[in-house]
Design an enzyme around this catalytic site. Structure first.
Site, PDB file in Angstrom:
ATOM      1  N   ASP A   1       0.819  -1.220   0.000  1.00  0.00           N
ATOM      2  CA  ASP A   1       0.000   0.000   0.000  1.00  0.00           C
ATOM      3  C   ASP A   1       0.853   1.270   0.000  1.00  0.00           C
ATOM      4  OD1 ASP A   1      -2.027  -1.921   0.417  1.00  0.00           O
ATOM      5  OD2 ASP A   1      -1.901  -1.673   2.577  1.00  0.00           O
TER       6      ASP A   1
ATOM      7  N   GLU B   1     -11.198  -1.306  -3.721  1.00  0.00           N
ATOM      8  CA  GLU B   1     -10.478  -0.722  -2.586  1.00  0.00           C
ATOM      9  C   GLU B   1      -9.331   0.137  -3.086  1.00  0.00           C
ATOM     10  OE1 GLU B   1      -9.099  -4.023  -0.234  1.00  0.00           O
ATOM     11  OE2 GLU B   1      -7.439  -4.478  -1.589  1.00  0.00           O
TER      12      GLU B   1
ATOM     13  N   HIS C   1      -2.893  -1.071  -5.516  1.00  0.00           N
ATOM     14  CA  HIS C   1      -2.820  -0.061  -4.449  1.00  0.00           C
ATOM     15  C   HIS C   1      -1.735   0.978  -4.727  1.00  0.00           C
ATOM     16  CE1 HIS C   1      -4.502   0.785  -0.364  1.00  0.00           C
ATOM     17  NE2 HIS C   1      -3.670   1.786  -0.587  1.00  0.00           N
TER      18      HIS C   1
ATOM     19  N   ARG D   1       4.722  -8.297  -0.735  1.00  0.00           N
ATOM     20  CA  ARG D   1       4.402  -7.191  -1.647  1.00  0.00           C
ATOM     21  C   ARG D   1       5.464  -6.107  -1.542  1.00  0.00           C
ATOM     22  NH1 ARG D   1      -1.638  -6.085   0.262  1.00  0.00           N
ATOM     23  NH2 ARG D   1      -0.567  -6.459   2.259  1.00  0.00           N
TER      24      ARG D   1
END
Length: 349
Positions: free
Chosen positions: A48, A221, A286, A316
């Site tokens: 993120d 999202e 994201h 990630r």
């Protein structure tokens, strides 16, 4: 005779092995390949990612899970060498004590604000959005003041909040559940009367409609605003991050439209980035965006897994690559750049 046959077979096998081992290797990386260039990932762990630029520095945040950390650097391509500062640690208990997700740093009306999602001692259903404020010119310094929960209408599950200032009005967009039982994750928007206070009802702008938004289960999202000329885009992540089908979708409106009216927004029928499962890039999503200080280049920062089936965890890593604009004014993100490929450093580096 048996010994002769055995020796003959052994010789043939040795020749075959020799032939295989003589396959031409890939050309070595030369100095010319690397001058003025970099390769992803910027950080090997960094779900993120968020980036903003002010007064000669890029400030970067990402999910750590247990605190809020800011990286400060003049050169995004050298982010791994940048100092980082833990600017806030959650309380031991309470509504914002655990699972600190997707922080974003915004400079609004002369002050810094961090928006982050957190829950009550690990209970996911209690995830809500919270706000911190800092009057220092440098967000890695000064005092962060807790402004409490951002009480969007209906007070339901909320994560991945972001802010837009358009025509003098502040807007807050986020991902939320329709009810308290989970299920589909939708995108919502609300007005803000100030950086920590929402006004009016929460308005649903998008729900998972297409098959590519429903892999694993239906998810919209990680919304991020992107403004170009007279258009405003919401680029968002779709499908469950636990699948390799995580990808980016797009909503489009004009800057003069009523952004609180769902009819003002048009959803793209296909992903605008990903899904992708090659060259060390699985489940890209994201994202956030920045323009180089000279205004010449636009870049996207995003996370992805280096291998298949690695899901929503700390595999990630943070990547970035430039993007351009299509003739209709919408962003052209292209495809994820392979981890083996060198990329020209951002303008000014």
């Amino acid at each position: 005779m048996k010994n002769f046959l055995f020796l003959l077979l052994l010789a043939l096998y040795a020749c075959k092995s020799a032939d295989t081992s003589s396959t031409t290797p890939p050309p070595p990386v030369t100095a010319a390949d690397t001058v003025g260039k970099f390769r992803n990932p910027l950080l090997t762990v960094g779900p993120d990612p968020w980036v903003t630029y002010k007064d000669g520095f890029y400030y970067v945040m990402h999910t750590t899970g247990n605190n809020l950390r800011i990286y400060k650097t003049r050169t995004m391509s050298r982010l791994a060498a940048a100092p980082s500062f833990v600017v806030w640690t959650p309380p031991a208990t309470g509504p914002n004590s655990r699972d600190i997700w997707a922080p974003e740093l915004h400079f609004i009306n002369g002050k810094w604000y961090i928006y982050y999602a957190a829950d009550n001692n690990g209970a996911d259903a209690t995830h809500r959005m919270f706000v911190l404020e800092n009057e220092s010119a440098d967000p890695t310094q000064g005092t962060w003041t807790d402004k409490g929960q951002l009480n969007v209408a209906d007070n339901k599950w909320a994560i991945d909040g972001t802010v837009l200032q358009n025509n003098g009005q502040l807007y807050f967009a986020w991902s939320g559940w329709e009810n308290e039982q989970g299920g589909l994750q939708n995108l919502y928007i609300s007005k803000l009367t100030n950086p920590w206070t929402a006004e009016g009802p929460r308005i649903r702008l998008s729900t998972p409609d297409y098959a590519w938004e429903k892999q694993g289960f239906g998810v919209n999202e990680g919304p991020e605003f992107l403004v170009h000329n007279d258009k405003v885009f919401i680029i968002y992540s779709a499908s469950f991050c636990g699948t390799d089908q995580y990808a980016l979708g797009q909503l489009t409106a004009t800057t003069s439209a009523n952004l609180l009216d769902p009819a003002s927004w048009t959803k793209s029928a296909n992903p605008v980035f990903g899904p992708y499962g090659l060259n060390g890039t699985y489940g890209p999503g994201h994202q956030s965006f920045f323009t180089t200080p000279d205004g010449k280049e636009n870049w996207m920062v995003y996370h992805a897994n280096p291998g298949a089936g690695q899901g929503c965890g700390d595999q990630r890593s943070v990547r970035m690559q430039p993007f351009t604009w299509k003739a209709d004014g919408s962003p052209d993100f292209g495809q994820p750049v392979p981890l083996t490929q060198f990329i020209k450093r951002p303008s000014g580096e």
